[in-house]
Design an enzyme around this catalytic site. Structure first.
Site, PDB file in Angstrom:
ATOM      1  N   ASP A 175       0.827  -1.209   0.000  1.00 35.18           N
ATOM      2  CA  ASP A 175       0.000   0.000   0.000  1.00 35.18           C
ATOM      3  C   ASP A 175       0.863   1.261   0.000  1.00 35.18           C
ATOM      4  O   ASP A 175       0.633   2.188   0.773  1.00 35.18           O
ATOM      5  CB  ASP A 175      -0.953   0.002   1.215  1.00 35.18           C
ATOM      6  CG  ASP A 175      -1.868  -1.211   1.226  1.00 35.18           C
ATOM      7  OD1 ASP A 175      -1.396  -2.303   1.556  1.00 35.18           O
ATOM      8  OD2 ASP A 175      -3.049  -1.064   0.881  1.00 35.18           O
ATOM      9  N   ASP A 204      -1.362  -2.882  -3.966  1.00 34.99           N
ATOM     10  CA  ASP A 204      -1.676  -1.452  -3.973  1.00 34.99           C
ATOM     11  C   ASP A 204      -0.420  -0.618  -4.233  1.00 34.99           C
ATOM     12  O   ASP A 204       0.261  -0.199  -3.309  1.00 34.99           O
ATOM     13  CB  ASP A 204      -2.391  -0.997  -2.691  1.00 34.99           C
ATOM     14  CG  ASP A 204      -3.868  -1.370  -2.693  1.00 34.99           C
ATOM     15  OD1 ASP A 204      -4.341  -1.976  -3.671  1.00 34.99           O
ATOM     16  OD2 ASP A 204      -4.556  -1.047  -1.697  1.00 34.99           O
ATOM     17  N   TYR A 207      -1.961   3.990  -6.543  1.00 32.87           N
ATOM     18  CA  TYR A 207      -3.186   4.725  -6.177  1.00 32.87           C
ATOM     19  C   TYR A 207      -3.580   5.747  -7.237  1.00 32.87           C
ATOM     20  O   TYR A 207      -4.247   6.731  -6.937  1.00 32.87           O
ATOM     21  CB  TYR A 207      -3.062   5.381  -4.787  1.00 32.87           C
ATOM     22  CG  TYR A 207      -3.088   4.368  -3.664  1.00 32.87           C
ATOM     23  CD1 TYR A 207      -1.961   3.608  -3.388  1.00 32.87           C
ATOM     24  CD2 TYR A 207      -4.233   4.152  -2.915  1.00 32.87           C
ATOM     25  CE1 TYR A 207      -1.981   2.646  -2.390  1.00 32.87           C
ATOM     26  CE2 TYR A 207      -4.253   3.199  -1.904  1.00 32.87           C
ATOM     27  CZ  TYR A 207      -3.128   2.441  -1.644  1.00 32.87           C
ATOM     28  OH  TYR A 207      -3.151   1.500  -0.667  1.00 32.87           O
ATOM     29  N   ASN A 241      -6.526  -4.091  -4.567  1.00 29.07           N
ATOM     30  CA  ASN A 241      -7.763  -3.514  -5.126  1.00 29.07           C
ATOM     31  C   ASN A 241      -7.487  -2.261  -5.958  1.00 29.07           C
ATOM     32  O   ASN A 241      -8.216  -1.975  -6.903  1.00 29.07           O
ATOM     33  CB  ASN A 241      -8.789  -3.214  -4.028  1.00 29.07           C
ATOM     34  CG  ASN A 241      -8.242  -2.331  -2.943  1.00 29.07           C
ATOM     35  OD1 ASN A 241      -7.181  -2.621  -2.377  1.00 29.07           O
ATOM     36  ND2 ASN A 241      -8.921  -1.244  -2.634  1.00 29.07           N
ATOM     37  N   HIS A 242      -6.408  -1.519  -5.633  1.00 30.67           N
ATOM     38  CA  HIS A 242      -6.099  -0.334  -6.433  1.00 30.67           C
ATOM     39  C   HIS A 242      -5.451  -0.688  -7.776  1.00 30.67           C
ATOM     40  O   HIS A 242      -5.118   0.208  -8.555  1.00 30.67           O
ATOM     41  CB  HIS A 242      -5.233   0.645  -5.642  1.00 30.67           C
ATOM     42  CG  HIS A 242      -6.008   1.338  -4.560  1.00 30.67           C
ATOM     43  ND1 HIS A 242      -6.803   2.431  -4.796  1.00 30.67           N
ATOM     44  CD2 HIS A 242      -6.152   1.044  -3.238  1.00 30.67           C
ATOM     45  CE1 HIS A 242      -7.390   2.809  -3.667  1.00 30.67           C
ATOM     46  NE2 HIS A 242      -7.006   1.982  -2.707  1.00 30.67           N
ATOM     47  N   HIS A 326      -3.485  -9.632  -0.724  1.00 31.37           N
ATOM     48  CA  HIS A 326      -3.702  -8.226  -0.396  1.00 31.37           C
ATOM     49  C   HIS A 326      -4.624  -8.032   0.817  1.00 31.37           C
ATOM     50  O   HIS A 326      -4.315  -7.288   1.734  1.00 31.37           O
ATOM     51  CB  HIS A 326      -4.233  -7.462  -1.601  1.00 31.37           C
ATOM     52  CG  HIS A 326      -4.331  -5.991  -1.347  1.00 31.37           C
ATOM     53  ND1 HIS A 326      -3.222  -5.224  -1.032  1.00 31.37           N
ATOM     54  CD2 HIS A 326      -5.387  -5.156  -1.317  1.00 31.37           C
ATOM     55  CE1 HIS A 326      -3.602  -3.979  -0.823  1.00 31.37           C
ATOM     56  NE2 HIS A 326      -4.902  -3.904  -0.988  1.00 31.37           N
ATOM     57  N   HIS A 335     -11.325  -0.791   9.869  1.00 35.08           N
ATOM     58  CA  HIS A 335     -11.298  -0.586   8.437  1.00 35.08           C
ATOM     59  C   HIS A 335     -11.103  -1.922   7.716  1.00 35.08           C
ATOM     60  O   HIS A 335     -10.265  -2.726   8.115  1.00 35.08           O
ATOM     61  CB  HIS A 335     -10.156   0.372   8.093  1.00 35.08           C
ATOM     62  CG  HIS A 335     -10.396   1.126   6.829  1.00 35.08           C
ATOM     63  ND1 HIS A 335     -11.495   1.934   6.656  1.00 35.08           N
ATOM     64  CD2 HIS A 335      -9.693   1.180   5.679  1.00 35.08           C
ATOM     65  CE1 HIS A 335     -11.441   2.465   5.452  1.00 35.08           C
ATOM     66  NE2 HIS A 335     -10.363   2.016   4.836  1.00 35.08           N
ATOM     67  N   HIS A 336     -11.877  -2.130   6.666  1.00 37.17           N
ATOM     68  CA  HIS A 336     -11.837  -3.381   5.884  1.00 37.17           C
ATOM     69  C   HIS A 336     -12.103  -4.609   6.745  1.00 37.17           C
ATOM     70  O   HIS A 336     -11.670  -5.719   6.417  1.00 37.17           O
ATOM     71  CB  HIS A 336     -10.485  -3.550   5.168  1.00 37.17           C
ATOM     72  CG  HIS A 336     -10.166  -2.462   4.195  1.00 37.17           C
ATOM     73  ND1 HIS A 336     -11.062  -2.041   3.240  1.00 37.17           N
ATOM     74  CD2 HIS A 336      -9.047  -1.710   4.014  1.00 37.17           C
ATOM     75  CE1 HIS A 336     -10.496  -1.089   2.530  1.00 37.17           C
ATOM     76  NE2 HIS A 336      -9.290  -0.860   2.979  1.00 37.17           N
ATOM     77  N   HIS A 363      -3.579  -3.789   2.480  1.00 44.25           N
ATOM     78  CA  HIS A 363      -4.959  -3.317   2.438  1.00 44.25           C
ATOM     79  C   HIS A 363      -5.357  -2.432   3.615  1.00 44.25           C
ATOM     80  O   HIS A 363      -5.872  -1.341   3.425  1.00 44.25           O
ATOM     81  CB  HIS A 363      -5.903  -4.510   2.296  1.00 44.25           C
ATOM     82  CG  HIS A 363      -7.252  -4.169   1.743  1.00 44.25           C
ATOM     83  ND1 HIS A 363      -7.431  -3.264   0.721  1.00 44.25           N
ATOM     84  CD2 HIS A 363      -8.495  -4.627   2.063  1.00 44.25           C
ATOM     85  CE1 HIS A 363      -8.726  -3.174   0.446  1.00 44.25           C
ATOM     86  NE2 HIS A 363      -9.391  -3.981   1.228  1.00 44.25           N
ATOM     87  N   VAL A 364      -5.171  -2.907   4.839  1.00 45.87           N
ATOM     88  CA  VAL A 364      -5.472  -2.106   6.019  1.00 45.87           C
ATOM     89  C   VAL A 364      -4.250  -1.226   6.289  1.00 45.87           C
ATOM     90  O   VAL A 364      -3.144  -1.746   6.441  1.00 45.87           O
ATOM     91  CB  VAL A 364      -5.770  -3.021   7.225  1.00 45.87           C
ATOM     92  CG1 VAL A 364      -6.015  -2.198   8.472  1.00 45.87           C
ATOM     93  CG2 VAL A 364      -6.959  -3.925   6.909  1.00 45.87           C
ATOM     94  N   HIS A 365      -4.465   0.095   6.334  1.00 47.16           N
ATOM     95  CA  HIS A 365      -3.326   1.014   6.395  1.00 47.16           C
ATOM     96  C   HIS A 365      -2.806   1.183   7.813  1.00 47.16           C
ATOM     97  O   HIS A 365      -2.935   2.238   8.434  1.00 47.16           O
ATOM     98  CB  HIS A 365      -3.700   2.351   5.762  1.00 47.16           C
ATOM     99  CG  HIS A 365      -4.090   2.204   4.326  1.00 47.16           C
ATOM    100  ND1 HIS A 365      -4.807   3.130   3.635  1.00 47.16           N
ATOM    101  CD2 HIS A 365      -3.854   1.190   3.456  1.00 47.16           C
ATOM    102  CE1 HIS A 365      -5.004   2.701   2.406  1.00 47.16           C
ATOM    103  NE2 HIS A 365      -4.438   1.530   2.277  1.00 47.16           N
TER     104      HIS A 365
HETATM  105 FE   LIG Z   1      -6.037  -2.068  -0.622  1.00 45.97          FE
END
Ligand SMILES: [Fe+2]
Ligand SMILES: *[C@@H]1O[C@H](CO)[C@@H](O)[C@H](O)[C@H]1NC(C)=O
Ligand SMILES: *[C@@H]1O[C@H](CO)[C@@H](O)[C@H](O)[C@H]1NC(C)=O
Ligand SMILES: *[C@@H]1O[C@H](CO)[C@@H](O)[C@H](O)[C@H]1NC(C)=O
Ligand SMILES: *[C@@H]1O[C@H](CO)[C@@H](O)[C@H](O)[C@H]1NC(C)=O
Length: 469
Positions: A175, A204, A207, A241-242, A326, A335-336, A363-365
């Protein structure tokens, strides 16, 4: 490692748990229901914007049609080939790579160029060239842009020959994006004294899809930004996903179009039919890449491939079995939350059966490391669904803290579940340093500390060769 206390889900047990909690609070204030450590590190919380287009990291290399966005990745299953990729903007130019060792003769390999349209954007000429029959543990110099226009020279070191006690250090990043925080993460990785030799990148990348019409210029800037690392050491790519870039509102209905044109992986070498899932052997590790955004139901290509793949791994050759994906399966941030659950239900029994050592996701930042747990007992007819301590299970690590423009996620489920060993919402990266078939040293570094400072570290013991922690 610390023992997991089993958590109660039955309401009657919950009541007695809470009653007990009350008693504990009254008599001592200890937190009974909590799992591991939720770091109290005080961090800067504001999001950082993407670095502006005229930033130094995005500079176009000088010279007519100069190759840019140079990146390499392992080109076969064993580490004797390297895929070299770059972009030329003005004209196709040559797809040939010239390469040589300190003492050897110059050789050359021919690649191919591709390009794509995305809405009104038109990509440059994206070259991919595989250098084969390389020697292990050897430094190669290479040159791109041969044949009349501007040439640029780089180097890489091939991985050692695969074997059970071959030491190797991986970097772990995900990410990443292209903010000032992203630049800090990359700088910290580059300066980390552990000396990462290959990055396992858990998805990711750029972006670019956050810009209007997914402005693909931001795919180009990202490629130029990370070149200072990706041109010199392989990055192993995972689809996030990005990378989907599915935008039917502007007529873009081919998922993963920019990513698959720009980033090639050696999926055919592991008999995969898709670049989104594949495997590579590196030193003493067997690395399996999975796709959270491709079908993973029963009978699907990814599932068929994974079943066969896991049964093929020879742990006396590659003791360390590492899985990358991911979307995390064990995530105690809000989140997520539970986005990885359907894939966990499908694949967790396999990973436990084959005693995977480590699973890295993004995925989770934020950052999180789990205990060794599994949650595979559940049957729809008999219930019993909760994570339990399991020596055959992997440790799950979320490393989605690369520093992209979406910022950190800080809201966590409370109390910290018992399977969660350490969690902290800070940007950073990790390194995994395999020493031999039994021991690997793992470190997580937050960006706000110096390069040398370790915020979370663990010795991992191999699931086949040293099961007793
Ligand atoms: Fe992601
Ligand atoms: C760039 O290289 C191509 C061959 O790869 C050549 O045909 C062309 O003339 C070169 N252009 C310039 C301006 O040097
Ligand atoms: C990014 O980091 C590099 C290395 O630390 C530094 O030289 C460069 O100036 C930074 N660029 C930006 C835009 O922050
Ligand atoms: C791929 O399939 C071929 C033919 O069945 C087999 O020889 C080879 O070992 C397989 N490779 C991997 C990495 O599974
Ligand atoms: C494996 O590495 C660990 C950590 O460096 C060390 O303690 C252990 O003795 C090594 N095992 C062997 C067989 O060398």
């Amino acid at each position: 490692m610390m023992k997991i206390r089993r958590r109660a889900v039955d309401p009657a047990v919950m009541i007695s748990c809470c009653y007990f909690l009350l008693v504990v609070i009254i008599i001592g204030g200890a937190d009974f229901c909590n799992g591991g450590v939720t770091s109290r590190f005080v961090r800067r919380l504001q999001e950082s914007p993407d670095m502006p287009l005229d930033s130094d990291v995005f500079r176009v290399p000088p010279g007519y049609n100069a190759p840019q966005q140079v990146h390499i990745t392992q080109g076969d299953h064993e580490g004797k080939a390297m895929i070299v990729s770059w972009v030329t903007m003005e004209e196709p130019g040559s797809s040939t790579v010239t390469f040589w060792t300190q003492t050897g003769k110059k050789k050359s390999a021919n690649g191919r160029a591709t390009s794509y349209h995305y809405y009104t954007y038109r990509s440059g000429y994206i070259h991919h060239c595989t250098l084969r029959r390389l020697e292990h543990s050897t430094k190669y110099y290479y040159e791109v842009g041969t044949g009349g226009n501007t040439t640029r020279q780089f180097w890489f070191k091939t991985p050692p020959e695969v074997g059970p006690d071959v030491p190797f250090t991986f970097g772990l990043i995900a990410d990443l994006g292209q903010t000032h925080d992203s630049n800090d993460t990359l700088t910290h990785y580059e300066n980390n004294p552990m000396g990462g030799q290959t990055v396992l990148f858990a998805g990711d990348l750029s972006y670019a899809d956050r810009y209007p019409n997914h402005d693909n210029v931001r795919w180009d800037t990202w490629g130029r930004f990370v070149e200072r690392s990706t041109a010199y050491q392989p990055w192993i790519w995972v689809t996030g996903n990005h990378e989907i870039d599915y935008a039917p509102e502007i007529g873009e209905t081919e998922p993963f179009k920019p990513f698959t044109h720009r980033y090639h992986v050696p999926h055919k070498a592991s008999n995969s039919t898709s670049p989104h899932w594949y495997s590579v052997k590196i030193a003493s590790a067997y690395v399996i890449v999975l796709s959270s955004y491709s079908a993973y139901g029963k009978y699907t290509p990814q599932t068929q491939w994974l079943q066969k793949e896991l049964s093929n791994v020879d742990r006396s050759e590659t003791p360390w079995l590492i899985v990358l994906m991911h979307s995390p399966w064990y995530n105690s941030y809000d989140h997520h939350y539970m986005e990885g659950e359907t894939m966990r239900v499908m694949y967790e029994p396999l990973l436990v059966q084959y005693r995977v050592d480590l699973v890295f996701a993004g995925h989770v930042h934020a950052y999180e490391r789990s205990e060794r747990v599994s949650n595979i007992a559940y049957r729809i007819v008999s219930g019993g669904c909760r994570p339990v301590e399991d020596d055959n299970a992997p440790v799950y690590i979320t490393i989605g803290d690369g520093g992209n423009s979406e910022g950190l996620v800080t809201d966590m489920t409370e109390p910290q579940p018992e399977y969660s060993a350490y969690r902290e919402a800070s940007f950073g990266h990790a390194t995994l340093s395999i020493k031999n078939r039994t021991h690997a040293f793992y470190n997580w570094h937050r960006n706000q500390d110096g390069y040398n400072v370790v915020a979370d570290s663990v010795w991992f013991h191999n699931r086949i060769w040293l099961l007793n922690d």
